[in-house]
Enzyme design. Structure first.
Site, short mmCIF file in Angstrom:
data_model
loop_
_atom_site.label_atom_id
_atom_site.label_comp_id
_atom_site.label_asym_id
_atom_site.label_seq_id
_atom_site.Cartn_x
_atom_site.Cartn_y
_atom_site.Cartn_z
N ASN A 105 -1.54 9.60 -93.22
CA ASN A 105 -0.31 9.43 -94.01
C ASN A 105 0.10 10.80 -94.56
O ASN A 105 -0.50 11.29 -95.51
CB ASN A 105 -0.61 8.44 -95.15
CG ASN A 105 0.56 8.28 -96.11
OD1 ASN A 105 1.65 8.77 -95.85
ND2 ASN A 105 0.30 7.61 -97.22
N LYS B 95 2.68 11.61 -96.10
CA LYS B 95 3.47 11.50 -97.34
C LYS B 95 4.70 12.43 -97.24
O LYS B 95 5.22 12.65 -96.15
CB LYS B 95 2.61 11.78 -98.56
CG LYS B 95 1.34 10.91 -98.56
CD LYS B 95 0.60 10.92 -99.84
CE LYS B 95 -0.62 10.01 -99.72
NZ LYS B 95 -1.38 9.89 -100.95
N HIS C 91 2.41 1.07 -100.12
CA HIS C 91 1.51 2.11 -100.62
C HIS C 91 1.62 2.15 -102.14
O HIS C 91 2.70 1.92 -102.70
CB HIS C 91 1.89 3.46 -100.00
CG HIS C 91 0.87 4.51 -100.27
ND1 HIS C 91 0.81 5.18 -101.47
CD2 HIS C 91 -0.15 4.98 -99.52
CE1 HIS C 91 -0.21 6.02 -101.44
NE2 HIS C 91 -0.81 5.92 -100.26
N GLU D 189 1.89 4.50 -104.10
CA GLU D 189 2.93 5.43 -104.58
C GLU D 189 4.31 4.77 -104.55
O GLU D 189 5.23 5.26 -105.20
CB GLU D 189 2.89 6.73 -103.75
CG GLU D 189 1.69 7.58 -104.16
CD GLU D 189 1.10 8.46 -103.06
OE1 GLU D 189 1.78 8.69 -102.05
OE2 GLU D 189 -0.06 8.88 -103.22
N GLU E 95 -6.86 0.57 -100.88
CA GLU E 95 -6.79 1.91 -101.47
C GLU E 95 -6.83 1.79 -102.98
O GLU E 95 -5.80 1.49 -103.61
CB GLU E 95 -5.48 2.60 -101.07
CG GLU E 95 -5.32 2.78 -99.59
CD GLU E 95 -4.40 3.96 -99.29
OE1 GLU E 95 -4.86 4.88 -98.62
OE2 GLU E 95 -3.26 3.97 -99.76
N GLY F 43 -5.79 10.79 -103.85
CA GLY F 43 -5.41 12.16 -104.15
C GLY F 43 -6.14 12.75 -105.35
O GLY F 43 -5.78 13.80 -105.86
N SER G 292 -9.04 9.60 -100.95
CA SER G 292 -9.88 10.80 -100.90
C SER G 292 -10.93 10.75 -99.79
O SER G 292 -12.05 11.22 -99.99
CB SER G 292 -10.53 11.07 -102.27
OG SER G 292 -9.53 11.30 -103.25
#
Ligand code: PGA
Length: 258
Positions: A8, A10, A101, A103, A171, A177, A215
């Site tokens: 991904n 991003k 996701h 985010e 996730e 991250g 991560s």
């Protein structure tokens, strides 16, 4: 079932960088046929780079699958400013799309109901929907991770979901991250819960892939990817360097050889 290693990207890379990263991945796969045969790779560049990357992939024999990071919940064309439909993505060679996701769930307030509509639109266009779920740090500290993930699955998966058109990505939000990874035991526990939850609710629950994301790096991938019910990884930061991305795939082979 082959493991799926999904990158991904991003909102990273400009046009040249995206082309260079794609080229490095193609060269890396070409140079390591056992890896290319044993592991399935997929890349999820920013939408604007999909047409040129699709053109690059067309000329390659050994290549990753191509996917997008989101799609519209609307299946038909229409007055939806800024949106891109699943069928448009399919027209540019996409076979997969990441949906929900964290985010987007937490950063943009996207609800599970919207994610379900997107997954439905994706599946109708013949795309595999990678539906992301995961708890926040506060939810994990309160021991609510199973409940939160089960509720997200319940509301985000369309009734047609099955092994052929859906992948789940677990996730934990606090691991994305941040450099913090869930322990292998925690990952195994929640993946087992997800597998059990899927049973009786989706088509072919045993072969529906469940990815871990958060991560994942070459040095922790071996342990995470060898945990039961971990069928691959959704990789953010480490997917932006071809050698790290491919090294995560190689961890699958090393684990088999060990
Ligand atoms: P990360 O991102 O690997 O950078 O933690 C994972 C993801 O958000 O998919």
């Amino acid at each position: 079932m082959k493991k799926l290693i999904a990158g991904n990207w991003k909102m990273n890379t400009q046009a040249q960088g995206a082309a260079a990263l794609t080229m490095d991945i193609l060269k890396g796969l070409d140079a390591d046929l056992p890896l290319a045969r044993a592991v399935e790779f997929a890349i999820f560049p920013p939408c604007i780079h999909l047409p040129p990357i699709n053109a690059m992939l067309k000329g390659a024999e050994i290549k990753p699958a191509l996917g997008a990071q989101d799609c519209s919940p609307h299946a038909n064309e229409g007055a939806y400013t800024g949106q891109i439909s699943a069928s448009m993505l399919a027209g540019y060679g996409c076979t997969h799309v990441i949906l929900g996701h964290s985010e987007r769930r937490h950063g943009l307030g996207e609800t599970s109901e919207t994610i379900r509509a997107k997954a439905q639109a994706a599946q109708a266009a013949g795309l595999v929907a990678i539906v992301c779920v995961g708890e926040t740090q506060a939810e994990r500290e309160a021991g609510r991770q199973d409940e939160v993930v089960a509720a997200q699955l319940e509301k985000s998966l369309p009734p047609e979901a099955g092994a052929l058109n859906t992948v789940i990505a677990y996730e934990p939000v606090w691991a994305i991250g941040t450099g913090k990874t869930a322990t292998t035991a925690d990952v195994a526990a929640i993946h087992a819960m997800i597998r059990k939850w899927l049973s009786g609710r989706v088509k072919s629950p045993e072969s529906l892939r469940i990815l871990y994301g958060g991560s994942m790096k070459p040095d922790n991938a071996g342990a995470l990817l060898s945990a039961p019910n971990v069928d691959g990884g959704l990789i953010g930061g480490a997917s932006l360097k071809a050698e790290e991305f491919l090294a995560i795939g190689r961890a699958v082979l090393q684990d088999r050889a060990a």
